[in-house]
Design an enzyme around this catalytic site. Structure first.
Site, short mmCIF file in Angstrom:
data_model
loop_
_atom_site.label_atom_id
_atom_site.label_comp_id
_atom_site.label_asym_id
_atom_site.label_seq_id
_atom_site.Cartn_x
_atom_site.Cartn_y
_atom_site.Cartn_z
N HIS A 181 0.83 -1.22 0.00
CA HIS A 181 0.00 0.00 0.00
C HIS A 181 0.86 1.26 0.00
CE1 HIS A 181 -3.37 -2.66 1.28
NE2 HIS A 181 -2.41 -3.24 1.98
N GLU A 202 9.76 8.86 -16.52
CA GLU A 202 8.45 9.49 -16.72
C GLU A 202 7.91 9.20 -18.11
OE1 GLU A 202 8.07 13.65 -14.53
OE2 GLU A 202 9.96 13.49 -15.59
#
Ligand code: ARG
Length: 479
Positions: free
Chosen positions: A156, A290
């Site tokens: 998480h 990216e």
């Protein structure tokens, strides 16, 4: 005669029609595969008695010369001739007349384009496979260089349990291993020749279909002509295998973006492979990860486009199928470039092991080890979990406070526990208790690295074998 009337495939059709339907702008990329397919086809035509040896030799030598001229940039293709297949046949006929006009006997553009696309895809799959192998090697190298580096493991995106950085890099390695399997699997299914299927019903010229298949080093021939001219499963499968691969890259890239941020500061960006800002002089940006993250969307988009083109198409060939190519080509280009860039990036980025180790102290990541320990003293795990949870909540993320509270409280819960025994809660010790196969313990990771080495060698051998098949195309053009 003006150029239009000599070169237009069907002189009566309008320019607007040709502009809309022509594909040579992009399918010119198939020129080598198309010529090699034609050379293989004429061998079958001669064997079937359709061409004399002289005619066959003439066609083949003209095709080879044409290949040389195309390679040297001496040939221009004409969009009025629609696609690369018509262009090459036209150029051949221009050069050798009648004999060239016999090339297309017993063949349709439908089985021709199906063959050419297969030949191009198998070549591109092997190229991607080699790039994946290089990236896997870069990951192994990073794992070996950082054998002792400890980092926080996450679930998480929250600190969960400490792991070795090498283990983390190797997780990406095995993901890529499955991508290699998928690529090889796709290759093996698609390396069969559809030639001889004609437009849809099969050829009537008694051509031995195995001749072309053997010359092109394919593993056999397709079983059903209707299926053969309409099958683009291999296009969709390659696009999927490469999309899955990009999804794996995007996940690694996302981590690199995070890790290079000031908050994490786990890695330093390679100056040669990062851009600055046009305004902020201090900036260095993780452009490569990216962009790969972004290009993943583009690749998945192509996969969806390809599947949507295929959906609901009746048998057999439909012109819709021409729409597979631009998407497919871009998938291969995008993935190839991404793999290349990422391998370079990984090789040059610097890791900060001290910072990672510090971070592994935060977040009480060894709380599970404490609960595990209590169970060895006869406390049921659920209860042990409750005891440790209480202390953990009170310590509120502070490891020293957590240890202090554990020392104070646990002897009550666990008879005979000495406070110095709590040293097992150090991240190093937590890791060293996880030597199960596939675990983060350093011996287990060492075994992984050995298995990885074997895996790299076997993939390398497969690449060598497949490259020999792929090279059949160039060999037919050059010899
Ligand atoms: N350019 C076409 C394609 O890529 C080749 C086959 C065309 N066949 C036809 N009957 N128009 O699919």
């Amino acid at each position: 005669m003006n150029a239009r009337s000599t070169r237009n495939a069907s002189p009566c059709v309008s320019d607007e029609f040709l502009e809309f339907t022509a594909s040579v702008r992009y399918d010119r990329r198939l020129w080598r595969h198309d010529i090699a397919g034609s050379i293989a086809h004429v061998q079958g035509l001669e064997e079937a008695g359709v061409l004399t040896k002289k005619e066959k030799d003439r066609i083949i030598s003209a095709l080879k010369n044409l290949a040389k001229d195309i390679r040297n940039g001496k040939v221009s293709f004409d969009p009025r001739l629609e696609d690369i297949h018509m262009n090459i046949e036209h150029l051949l006929t221009e050069r050798i007349g009648e004999a060239g006009a016999k090339l297309h006997t017993g063949r349709s553009r439908n089985d021709q384009v199906a063959l050419d696309t297969r030949l191009m895809v198998r070549e591109a799959l092997v190229a991607v496979l080699s790039e994946v192998l290089s990236l896997q090697r870069a990951l192994v190298l990073k794992a070996v260089e950082n054998k002792g580096t400890i980092m926080p493991g996450y679930t998480h995106m929250q600190h969960a349990q400490p792991v070795l950085l090498a283990h983390h890099f190797m997780a990406h390695f095995w993901r890529l291993g499955r991508d290699c399997d998928r690529i090889i699997d796709c290759y093996q299914r698609m390396n069969v020749s559809p030639l001889g299927s004609g437009a849809l019903a099969g050829t009537s010229f008694g051509i031995d279909r195995t001749i072309a298949s053997r010359l092109l080093m394919m593993d056999g021939t397709t079983e059903n002509s209707l299926d053969a001219v309409s099958d683009r499963d291999f296009v969709a499968e390659s696009a999927f295998a490469l999309s899955m691969l990009m999804i794996h890259l995007s996940s690694l890239c996302e981590e690199l973006v995070l890790w290079s941020s000031q908050e994490f500061a786990f890695v330093r960006l390679p100056k040669r492979l990062a851009s600055g800002s046009s305004m902020m002089p201090q900036k260095l940006n993780p452009d490569i990860p990216e962009l790969i993250r972004g290009k993943t969307g583009r690749t998945v988009g192509h996969l969806v486009a390809i599947l949507t083109v295929l959906k609901s198409l009746p048998l057999a060939y439909n012109r819709d199928l021409q729409e597979d190519k631009e998407n497919l080509f871009d998938v291969f280009d995008t993935v190839g470039a991404s793999l290349h860039a990422l391998t370079a990036f990984l090789g040059e980025m610097e890791i900060d092991p001290v910072r990672m180790r510090e971070s592994a102290e935060a977040g009480l990541m060894t709380a599970t080890d404490l609960a595990d320990f209590l169970t060895t003293r006869g406390i049921p795990f659920r209860k042990a979990h409750g005891i440790v949870r209480e202390i953990a909540i009170e310590a509120d993320g502070d490891m020293d406070e957590f240890l202090k509270l554990a020392e104070e409280r646990l002897p009550k819960a666990v008879k005979g526990l000495k406070s110095k025994e709590l040293a097992f809660l150090r991240p190093e010790r937590s890791i060293s208790r996880r030597e199960c196969s596939g675990g983060t313990g350093s011996r287990a990771v060492g075994n992984q690295l050995k298995m990885a080495e074997k895996r790299l060698n076997s993939t390398k051998k497969i690449i060598q074998r497949l490259t020999t098949q792929v090279e059949a195309v160039n060999a037919l053009l050059d010899n």
